[in-house]
Design a protein around this motif. Structure first.
Motif: not given
Ligand SMILES: *[C@@H]1O[C@H](CO)[C@@H](O)[C@H](O)[C@H]1NC(C)=O
Ligand SMILES: *[C@@H]1O[C@H](CO)[C@@H](O)[C@H](O)[C@H]1NC(C)=O
Ligand SMILES: *[C@@H]1O[C@H](CO)[C@@H](O)[C@H](O)[C@H]1NC(C)=O
Ligand SMILES: *[C@@H]1O[C@H](CO)[C@@H](O)[C@H](O)[C@H]1NC(C)=O
Ligand SMILES: *[C@@H]1O[C@H](CO)[C@@H](O)[C@H](O)[C@H]1NC(C)=O
Ligand SMILES: *[C@@H]1O[C@H](CO)[C@@H](O)[C@H](O)[C@H]1NC(C)=O
Length: 306
Positions: A48-55, A183-186, A69-76, A40-44
């Motif tokens: 990353f912080d933005l997506v973890v916040g939305y999640n 990016i899967t959010l939920a 996200l940010g806890n048990t898995s990585l946004p990607h 996968h491609l990663s987030l900058d």
């Protein structure tokens, strides 16, 4: 005497093992060696912080969301997800390290589909190329005869056959024409995700992907880590030799942005020797513009993709 017996015993064992390997190229090897990997491609960091916040906001509105996200898995952003032969990981790493390239990402649409909520990425040539390249390079290492999931069997034709053919050849229904970067959010079986997203306002967002990662896969296609690889583009130098009739040999001719996996020092070394070569080549003639081009490109050391 003992030694001869020992060697003889050893070679009998080897013959026996190779017999088993050669004659069990199907399910037995699969069961032993299969490993699901997500390339996968990663987030900058900002994204990353933005997506973890939305999640986090989504989980407060939809308590049954299974993605943390940010806890048990990585946004990607998945480029290729399939079961690989665990014994081939080092080949996958080698091949990918030579192919990694960054892309501009535009996140521009929330899509709720089944139990998933996804932030769609607008597809572009760079992303499609990266996914195709990763698939082309690594599908030789997949576990053959992967099962066709139910949801694929339920699709209307001709999509059904198209995806079944892709699974048979590439071990994934979501490659090439079926690649839809997101990016899967939920993932939520109970809460009304449409209602959740009516309460959130998520504006479009753009960033440059900083790396390609390879990690283990958890439930619902989550990515648990980057433990097999994380190829950063930070040290990358992009050259602009579009007008150069003799581009340096270390650039891949197919794509000026694609530099094989040389570390920063190697690239600078190659670049300096290239400039020296060019300067001596042109120093005696009367084409100052050519020399100027070289000097200008010498300062082009940013890793952004234009
Ligand atoms: C893959 O191989 C490694 C090293 O041989 C081993 O430690 C690991 O348990 C294997 N994983 C799977 C899923 O077979
Ligand atoms: C991003 O975060 C990682 C880990 O938190 C840090 O090591 C890295 O320096 C950060 N990168 C930037 C560009 O801020
Ligand atoms: C991670 O999980 C813990 C407990 O499960 C929770 O307290 C924490 O807020 C979570 N972190 C994030 C970033 O969601
Ligand atoms: C991937 O392979 C297909 C079929 O061989 C080919 O048409 C395509 O150009 C390849 N793409 C990349 C990026 O390697
Ligand atoms: C989910 O929420 C949307 C928007 O509020 C609403 O139109 C829809 O009827 C809801 N679906 C269910 C199954 O309640
Ligand atoms: C440039 O001139 C120098 C000295 O006249 C000569 O030694 C060198 O070979 C020339 N370079 C080229 C590329 O003609």
């Amino acid at each position: 005497m003992n030694r001869v017996v020992y060697l003889l015993f050893n070679s009998i064992v080897l013959i026996a093992i190779s017999f088993i390997v050669n004659h069990n190229n199907g399910p037995m090897l699969n069961a032993v060696n299969a490993i699901s990997l997500d390339i996968h491609l990663s987030l900058d960091n900002n994204t990353f912080d933005l997506v973890v916040g939305y999640n986090k906001q989504i989980r407060s509105l939809a308590p049954n969301d299974q993605i943390d996200l940010g806890n048990t898995s990585l946004p990607h952003i998945t480029l290729y997800l399939t079961d690989f032969d665990n014994n081939s990981i080092s080949f996958i790493q080698q091949d990918l390290s030579e192919k990694a390239n960054d892309c501009e990402i535009l996140l521009n649409q929330i899509v709720v589909q089944g139990q998933y909520a996804m932030w769609y990425v607008e597809n572009n040539d760079c992303l499609q190329y990266m996914s195709d390249l990763v698939v082309n390079t690594t599908y030789q290492y997949i576990v053959p005869n992967q099962p066709i999931p139910d949801w694929v069997l339920q699709l209307p034709e001709p999509l059904r056959t198209l995806k079944i053919d892709m699974i048979e050849k590439y071990g994934s229904p979501n490659v090439f024409s079926q690649f839809q970067p997101h990016i899967t959010l939920a993932w939520d079986q109970y809460d009304n995700m449409t209602a959740v997203f009516e309460e959130l306002s998520i504006p479009d967002h753009t960033y440059i992907s900083p790396s390609v990662g390879v990690g283990d896969v958890g439930n619902y296609g989550t990515v648990l880590n980057n433990q097999y690889a994380l190829y950063n583009f930070n040290g990358r130098i992009h050259f602009q030799f579009a007008n150069d009739p003799n581009p340096p040999h270390f650039l891949n001719n197919k794509n000026n942005n694609l530099i094989s996996n040389l570390n920063k020092i190697d690239i600078i070394d190659l670049y300096i020797s290239y400039i020296i070569q060019k300067k001596s080549k042109y120093s005696n003639n009367t084409h100052p513009s050519t020399t100027t081009t070289s000097t200008t490109t010498a300062t082009t050391t940013h890793s952004t993709c234009d």
